[in-house]
Design a protein around this motif. Structure first.
Motif, mmCIF file in Angstrom:
data_model
loop_
_atom_site.group_PDB
_atom_site.id
_atom_site.type_symbol
_atom_site.label_atom_id
_atom_site.label_comp_id
_atom_site.label_asym_id
_atom_site.label_seq_id
_atom_site.Cartn_x
_atom_site.Cartn_y
_atom_site.Cartn_z
ATOM 1 N N ILE A 7 0.741 5.511 -23.730
ATOM 2 C CA ILE A 7 -0.024 6.576 -23.082
ATOM 3 C C ILE A 7 -1.184 5.988 -22.281
ATOM 4 N N GLN A 8 -1.779 4.925 -22.778
ATOM 5 C CA GLN A 8 -2.837 4.261 -22.015
ATOM 6 C C GLN A 8 -2.288 3.722 -20.694
ATOM 7 N N ALA A 9 -1.083 3.149 -20.752
ATOM 8 C CA ALA A 9 -0.450 2.635 -19.534
ATOM 9 C C ALA A 9 -0.123 3.777 -18.576
ATOM 10 N N VAL A 10 0.316 4.905 -19.125
ATOM 11 C CA VAL A 10 0.647 6.072 -18.303
ATOM 12 C C VAL A 10 -0.597 6.591 -17.589
ATOM 13 N N GLU A 11 -1.690 6.720 -18.312
ATOM 14 C CA GLU A 11 -2.924 7.230 -17.703
ATOM 15 C C GLU A 11 -3.449 6.281 -16.625
ATOM 16 N N LYS A 12 -3.324 4.992 -16.867
ATOM 17 C CA LYS A 12 -3.755 4.015 -15.871
ATOM 18 C C LYS A 12 -2.898 4.119 -14.611
ATOM 19 N N GLU A 13 -1.590 4.303 -14.809
ATOM 20 C CA GLU A 13 -0.696 4.406 -13.657
ATOM 21 C C GLU A 13 -0.910 5.712 -12.899
ATOM 22 N N LEU A 14 -1.206 6.775 -13.606
ATOM 23 C CA LEU A 14 -1.502 8.046 -12.948
ATOM 24 C C LEU A 14 -2.693 7.904 -12.000
ATOM 25 N N THR A 15 -3.713 7.206 -12.447
ATOM 26 C CA THR A 15 -4.887 6.976 -11.603
ATOM 27 C C THR A 15 -4.509 6.172 -10.365
ATOM 28 N N ALA A 16 -3.678 5.146 -10.559
ATOM 29 C CA ALA A 16 -3.256 4.304 -9.435
ATOM 30 C C ALA A 16 -2.429 5.103 -8.430
ATOM 31 N N LEU A 17 -1.565 5.986 -8.922
ATOM 32 C CA LEU A 17 -0.738 6.808 -8.032
ATOM 33 C C LEU A 17 -1.580 7.819 -7.264
ATOM 34 N N GLU A 18 -2.616 8.329 -7.905
ATOM 35 C CA GLU A 18 -3.514 9.269 -7.232
ATOM 36 C C GLU A 18 -4.270 8.577 -6.103
ATOM 37 N N GLU A 19 -4.641 7.331 -6.324
ATOM 38 C CA GLU A 19 -5.437 6.598 -5.339
ATOM 39 C C GLU A 19 -4.600 6.076 -4.175
ATOM 40 N N ASP A 20 -3.317 5.843 -4.418
ATOM 41 C CA ASP A 20 -2.442 5.295 -3.376
ATOM 42 C C ASP A 20 -1.118 6.045 -3.392
ATOM 43 N N ARG A 21 -0.963 6.998 -2.472
ATOM 44 C CA ARG A 21 0.224 7.847 -2.458
ATOM 45 C C ARG A 21 1.476 7.117 -1.969
ATOM 46 N N ASP A 22 1.324 5.909 -1.456
ATOM 47 C CA ASP A 22 2.482 5.109 -1.048
ATOM 48 C C ASP A 22 2.875 4.090 -2.120
ATOM 49 N N ARG A 23 2.206 4.142 -3.238
ATOM 50 C CA ARG A 23 2.450 3.174 -4.308
ATOM 51 C C ARG A 23 3.762 3.480 -5.032
#
Length: 290
Positions: free
Chosen positions: A229-245
């Motif tokens: 879940i920690q990895a999921v939350e970190k990835e969610l933040t990254a996806l929000e910041e970069d929509r082409d990620r």
């Protein structure tokens, strides 16, 4: 579901007179052919509706609580890929024929009207195969007890995130324009087409994965956040910041990586770069709702 399907727009520079000639030539035969095409898409639509009725909408999918992908789900995914391989191959052949008629490969000894008729005939023959693919895959998903959300989830992780396949993969000159129209473009640089497709596909994946990963967080029942879940939350933040990620572009979490590892050879063999854009054909219907 009320979705709209792609239209074949062929830019051949043919005037209104030629269009009238084509309409006259097609006549009743053309009407019957197009009615058959429409019927094919209606059947495909019904098949997809059955999948969603049984397994839920794609955006409702939630991964396993520990993040792993069970072996039987990987086998089901590969079974769907295998079941659609023949249809994809037939459609790929049609697409290659269309591409051979545009750009540098276009016949030079034919008039504008002749080129238009040739492309029109090949294009009309291609459309039913798109419906056939969609129906065939929906039937394979039902047979293997898999929904579209789970299929797209594994597809993205297996090919884009793990194998580093390019979301821009697809035909060189046949591509989607605005409003999901499919165009045969003999003038635009194929690299520009690839880059535009990469951006469009990446953003589709981003929208889908943000919903799926949000589901994973909501469905977590542990009071203490697990490493997953920690990895999921970190990835969610990254996806929000970069929509082409691409999800987990920096490396897959161990549960996913370990789940994919035994199947990597089969997954690599099952990838179809030309038909890659077609895998998300239903996204246009759902994307506006997310």
């Amino acid at each position: 579901m009320g979705k709209e399907y792609p239209k074949w727009l062929v830019g051949c520079g043919v005037g209104c007179l030629a269009v009238l000639v084509v309409a006259f030539i097609l006549g009743i035969g053309g009407f019957l052919a197009m009615r058959k095409v429409a019927g094919g898409f209606q059947e495909a639509q019904k098949a997809v509706s059955r999948v969603e009725s049984e397994f839920g909408s794609p955006e409702g999918y939630s991964p396993e609580p520990d993040g792993r992908i069970p072996a039987d789900r990987m086998e089901a995914f590969l079974a769907v890929r295998d079941a659609t391989s023949s249809v994809r191959a037939n459609l790929g052949t049609r697409v290659e024929e269309l591409e051979a008629m545009s750009g540098d490969g276009a016949p030079r000894n034919k008039s504008g009207l002749q080129k238009f008729l040739t492309i029109m005939r090949s294009g009309v023959g291609t459309i039913p195969r798109i419906a056939e693919f969609e129906r065939n895959r929906a039937d394979a998903l039902t047979a293997n007890r898999m929904g579209l959300g789970e299929y797209w989830y594994i597809y993205t992780l297996a090919y884009y995130s793990s194998a580093k396949k390019d979301p821009g993969d697809g035909p060189k000159r046949v591509h989607s324009g605005d409003n999901e129209n499919i165009r045969i473009d003999g003038h635009t640089d194929p690299q520009e087409i690839r880059e535009a497709r990469r951006s469009a596909m990446s953003r589709r994946v981003d929208r889908l994965f943000r919903r799926i990963l949000e589901n994973a967080v909501k469905d977590s029942k542990s009071a203490e956040k697990s490493p997953w879940i920690q990895a999921v939350e970190k990835e969610l933040t990254a996806l929000e910041e970069d929509r082409d990620r691409i999800p987990w572009a920096d490396g897959l979490p161990p549960p996913i990586d370990e789940s994919l590892r035994p199947f990597r050879e089969k997954l690599d063999q099952s990838y179809d770069p030309v038909m890659n854009p077609l895998e998300f054909i239903e996204f246009g219907h759902h994307g506006d709702q997310w």
